[in-house]
Structures are given as C-alpha cells and as structure tokens.
Design a protein around this motif. Structure first.
Motif, PDB file in Angstrom:
ATOM      1  N   ALA A   1      -6.081  10.428  -3.291  1.00 56.60           N
ATOM      2  CA  ALA A   1      -7.437  10.127  -3.612  1.00 56.60           C
ATOM      3  C   ALA A   1      -7.821   8.751  -3.343  1.00 56.60           C
ATOM      4  O   ALA A   1      -8.869   8.496  -2.596  1.00 56.60           O
ATOM      5  N   ALA A   2      -6.964   7.934  -3.819  1.00 58.56           N
ATOM      6  CA  ALA A   2      -7.196   6.463  -3.663  1.00 58.56           C
ATOM      7  C   ALA A   2      -7.209   5.852  -2.214  1.00 58.56           C
ATOM      8  O   ALA A   2      -8.142   5.341  -1.686  1.00 58.56           O
ATOM      9  N   ASP A   3      -6.385   6.562  -1.527  1.00 56.28           N
ATOM     10  CA  ASP A   3      -6.418   6.207  -0.224  1.00 56.28           C
ATOM     11  C   ASP A   3      -7.523   6.817   0.647  1.00 56.28           C
ATOM     12  O   ASP A   3      -8.159   6.257   1.663  1.00 56.28           O
ATOM     13  N   GLU A   4      -8.032   7.902   0.344  1.00 56.73           N
ATOM     14  CA  GLU A   4      -9.163   8.598   0.977  1.00 56.73           C
ATOM     15  C   GLU A   4     -10.349   7.587   0.476  1.00 56.73           C
ATOM     16  O   GLU A   4     -11.542   7.467   1.232  1.00 56.73           O
ATOM     17  N   LEU A   5     -10.525   7.129  -0.576  1.00 59.79           N
ATOM     18  CA  LEU A   5     -11.660   6.216  -0.929  1.00 59.79           C
ATOM     19  C   LEU A   5     -11.484   4.896  -0.565  1.00 59.79           C
ATOM     20  O   LEU A   5     -12.438   3.967  -0.880  1.00 59.79           O
ATOM     21  N   GLY A   6     -10.526   4.592   0.124  1.00 56.30           N
ATOM     22  CA  GLY A   6     -10.242   3.126   0.429  1.00 56.30           C
ATOM     23  C   GLY A   6      -9.884   2.188  -0.187  1.00 56.30           C
ATOM     24  O   GLY A   6     -10.037   0.830  -0.030  1.00 56.30           O
ATOM     25  N   LEU A   7      -9.090   2.364  -1.455  1.00 55.46           N
ATOM     26  CA  LEU A   7      -8.784   1.608  -2.226  1.00 55.46           C
ATOM     27  C   LEU A   7      -7.412   1.056  -2.070  1.00 55.46           C
ATOM     28  O   LEU A   7      -6.878   0.102  -2.713  1.00 55.46           O
ATOM     29  N   ILE A   8      -6.877   1.771  -1.065  1.00 56.35           N
ATOM     30  CA  ILE A   8      -5.316   1.206  -0.690  1.00 56.35           C
ATOM     31  C   ILE A   8      -5.646   0.333   0.659  1.00 56.35           C
ATOM     32  O   ILE A   8      -6.215   0.786   1.629  1.00 56.35           O
ATOM     33  N   SER A   9      -5.073  -0.742   1.007  1.00 60.77           N
ATOM     34  CA  SER A   9      -5.329  -1.715   1.912  1.00 60.77           C
ATOM     35  C   SER A   9      -4.154  -1.360   3.130  1.00 60.77           C
ATOM     36  O   SER A   9      -4.739  -1.656   4.209  1.00 60.77           O
TER      37      SER A   9
ATOM     38  N   LEU B   1       0.700  11.744  -7.009  1.00 61.37           N
ATOM     39  CA  LEU B   1       0.544  11.833  -5.594  1.00 61.37           C
ATOM     40  C   LEU B   1      -0.948  12.289  -4.952  1.00 61.37           C
ATOM     41  O   LEU B   1      -1.382  11.650  -4.298  1.00 61.37           O
ATOM     42  N   LEU B   2      -1.460  13.029  -5.962  1.00 58.39           N
ATOM     43  CA  LEU B   2      -2.824  13.334  -5.812  1.00 58.39           C
ATOM     44  C   LEU B   2      -3.870  12.094  -6.164  1.00 58.39           C
ATOM     45  O   LEU B   2      -4.869  11.872  -5.435  1.00 58.39           O
ATOM     46  N   GLY B   3      -3.287  11.344  -7.129  1.00 60.93           N
ATOM     47  CA  GLY B   3      -4.144  10.286  -7.261  1.00 60.93           C
ATOM     48  C   GLY B   3      -4.085   9.119  -6.424  1.00 60.93           C
ATOM     49  O   GLY B   3      -4.959   8.377  -5.939  1.00 60.93           O
TER      50      GLY B   3
END
Length: 70
Positions: free
Chosen positions: A24-32, A19-21
């Motif tokens: 973090a991926a969402d904050e970095l914009g890696l999730i569309s 969940l933390l990963g």
C-alpha cells in the motif's frame, strides 16, 4: 468464537499485514525505491498465511459444531 479462530486471525494479520502495508505504501508513492523488493516480508507472509487460514477454518468448524456460530 473459539480461541483457535482468534489465534488464526491474529497470525494472518501479523503475518501478512506488513507485506500488505508495504504494498500500500508503494502504491501511494511513499517509498522512494523504484523497484522495491520486500523479500523478508514476503517470506513472513508465505510462512504464516497457510497456518493462519487453517487455524481460522478449524476455529469456525469448532464453532459450528458447538452451535455457537451466530
């Protein structure tokens, strides 16, 4: 440290890590997806966080009792 401490840490990492990963991926914009909703990861974190904290705390108390905390 007692084995129970390390088991508790492992449960915390394996239970809340995904969940933390994801966050973090969402904050970095890696999730569309503009509105991600990781329900399964939230349930996993919710189920594992309290047993992990309890086991870690009991392991620390065992180490303090034995006098091997440091």
């Amino acid at each position: 440290m007692p084995k129970l401490f390390w088991i508790g840490i492992a449960i915390l990492v394996l239970g809340t890590g995904p969940l933390l990963g994801f966050a973090a991926a969402d904050e970095l914009g890696l999730i569309s997806d503009p509105h991600p909703n990781p329900i399964g990861l939230g349930i996993l974190a919710g189920i594992t966080i309290w047993p992990g904290i309890a086991m870690t705390a009991i392991g620390i108390l065992q180490a303090v009792r034995r006098g091997s905390a440091g």
